[in-house]
Write an enzyme that holds these catalytic residues in place. Structure first.
Site, PDB file in Angstrom:
ATOM      1  N   ASP A   1      -1.398   4.565   6.111  1.00  0.00           N
ATOM      2  CA  ASP A   1      -2.001   2.852   5.351  1.00  0.00           C
ATOM      3  C   ASP A   1      -3.445   2.411   6.310  1.00  0.00           C
ATOM      4  O   ASP A   1      -4.151   3.672   6.729  1.00  0.00           O
ATOM      5  CB  ASP A   1      -0.959   1.694   6.650  1.00  0.00           C
TER       6      ASP A   1
ATOM      7  N   HIS B   1      -2.545  -4.331   7.704  1.00  0.00           N
ATOM      8  CA  HIS B   1      -1.236  -4.579   7.026  1.00  0.00           C
ATOM      9  C   HIS B   1      -0.579  -3.017   7.041  1.00  0.00           C
ATOM     10  O   HIS B   1       0.897  -3.045   7.576  1.00  0.00           O
ATOM     11  CB  HIS B   1      -1.974  -3.679   5.723  1.00  0.00           C
TER      12      HIS B   1
ATOM     13  N   SER C   1       5.022  -3.351  -1.056  1.00  0.00           N
ATOM     14  CA  SER C   1       4.309  -2.642   0.726  1.00  0.00           C
ATOM     15  C   SER C   1       5.399  -2.917   1.643  1.00  0.00           C
ATOM     16  O   SER C   1       5.465  -1.998   2.055  1.00  0.00           O
ATOM     17  CB  SER C   1       3.546  -3.337   1.462  1.00  0.00           C
TER      18      SER C   1
END
Length: 476
Positions: free
Chosen positions: A166, A203, A412
């Protein structure tokens, strides 16, 4: 025509790849992004066939320059992929006739070969029409994470190894207690020149926090493979996946919240070598189904529906905040094998040592962009975004301050929830094979949700708190 947010994100990703002209596909319909003027082929004889066939095809057609057809390197890599330039990438986001004709020229060869020989060079991303489904919302420090931390000890001798591919970790991530045992790469750049958080920063940290909450007995490693606006070219992604697993060894589980559609049902040419290697290992890939609100396969998650990968890949869709139905943005269809909460989850976005501002990039909508009637994240909480407003518009984008926690939505985030449940099952049952644990977990599951008329398996963490959803503000 492409939806508003897709075009806004196109510009954002193009800025992160200034030397790579990008186009929307197919035919400007905004299902995916790809590199203009370039196609992919497998190394060796197949690359030669593609190059020769495209050149011959262009020679027979007026308006296409056969002289531009050439290798754009590298000749060999672990992904076994060669870039071939077939046209002048030019400027703008419009059509790409050179790539379209190059793909068409190989159809007869592909029919005889029984497999694909050529592909666009797609952009694999956590953003645009993939993940996340909205932008993060600040949450007070007094609010507990959701899912809340499970009551289980950390034992380094039995901890399940989970690799998160990621964006990188925030510099002060260890100030969040759940991430005390997490390691990996840091985010390359957290803030812009004005000290404002860059888009998608946090994220990977948010995902690691969800994993650690659901499965405390995990050794989580985060790799910053997707630092630049959460995007990477397909031609590079396969190689980066090999890098991620080889740096620390193949883990028990990989949590991947990125991908792309490509208009096909046979996977991504650029990651095929990695997927073949994955199949030969014991690692389980848990992958996000994407946020296009579409039944079109999204890769690599959709490998879960291809013969030979049923055991090694698990595709994950998102449920809305009450857990009863699919989230408005979630991809769906038979290739999505399980769903988990993915709307308004709460986890760590930044550390808690230094509050940091964020300016919203996208405005919310007056109605759900996918046609749903509940109070979804398309509409609420309301904010005005920087990219949504014309340059001369009087409206100012909204700014917020993050002090650690955030609420965020997308497949996600349903993905690490499922990865965590598998890891937790491995710990509880002293199971060392993630693929066996996945089968046992799904076989024992009794929860289901409704997604576009279909009843689908729903994995709900014991510590997750459902939130009732009603009609949008002002609706009856």
């Amino acid at each position: 025509m492409a939806p508003q947010r897709f075009r806004e994100q196109f510009d954002q990703i193009q800025r992160s790849m200034p030397d790579v002209p990008l186009a929307m596909g197919p035919d400007d319909a905004a299902e995916f992004l790809y590199e203009k003027g370039v196609v992919l082929a497998r190394d060796g004889e197949e690359a030669r066939v593609v190059e020769d066939t495209v050149r011959e095809h262009f020679t027979a057609l007026a308006g296409l320059d056969a002289g531009r057809v050439r290798r754009a390197g590298p000749e060999t890599n672990r992904s076994g992929i060669t870039r071939i330039q077939v046209g002048d990438p030019g400027e703008g986001t419009g059509g790409d006739p050179a790539v379209a004709h190059a793909l068409r020229s190989l159809r007869a060869f592909e029919g005889r070969a029984g497999r694909r020989l050529v592909s666009r060079n797609h952009v694999v991303s956590i953003a645009v029409n993939s993940c996340p489904g909205d932008e993060p919302v600040p949450v007070p420090r007094t609010e507990r994470p959701n899912p809340a931390p499970a009551d289980a000890p950390y034992d380094p001798g039995s901890a399940v190894g989970v690799l998160v591919v990621d964006t990188g970790l925030m510099a002060d991530y260890r100030s969040y207690p759940l991430l005390a045992h997490t390691r990996g790469d840091l985010q390359v750049k957290e803030c812009d020149d004005e000290g404002v958080l860059c888009q998608y920063v946090g994220h990977g940290t948010f995902i690691a926090g969800l994993l650690a909450a659901v499965a405390p007995n995990t050794d989580i490693t985060v790799r910053n493979t997707l630092n630049d606006a959460g995007a990477i070219l397909e031609s590079e992604f396969g190689e980066k996946l090999f890098d991620a697993v080889e740096e620390g060894g193949w883990p028990d589980v990989i949590s991947l919240s990125a991908g792309t559609s490509n208009g096909r049902t046979d996977g991504l040419l650029g990651v095929h070598a990695f997927m073949e290697e994955l199949r030969a290992r014991g690692t389980l890939l848990v992958a996000a189904a994407g946020n296009n609100a579409s039944a079109t396969p999204f890769w690599p998650a959709a490998y879960a529906d291809l013969p030979g990968w049923e055991d090694s890949v698990l595709s994950v869709g998102a449920l809305r905040a009450d857990g009863e139905h699919g989230a408005c943005f979630s991809n769906h269809g038979g290739w999505v094998k399980v769903y988990a909460p993915g709307e308004r989850l709460t986890s760590a976005l930044t550390g808690i040592e230094t509050p940091v501002p964020y300016v919203y990039q996208h405005s919310t909508f007056d109605a759900c962009r996918f046609g749903f009637g509940y109070a979804c994240t398309c509409q609420t909480p309301r904010h005005t975004g920087l990219l949504s407003e014309p340059g001369d518009a009087p409206a100012k984008p909204d700014q917020v301050m993050f002090e650690g926690y955030a609420q965020w939505s997308g497949t996600s985030f349903a993905t690490p929830v499922v990865a965590g449940l598998i890891a937790s099952h491995m710990t509880a049952h002293r199971q060392t094979d993630a693929r066996v644990a996945r089968k046992a977990l799904l076989a024992a599951n009794t929860e289901y949700a409704e997604v576009r008329g279909a009843h689908v398996p729903a994995l709900l963490p014991p510590t997750w708190r459902p939130v009732p959803v009603g009609p949008p503000d002002g609706a009856a």
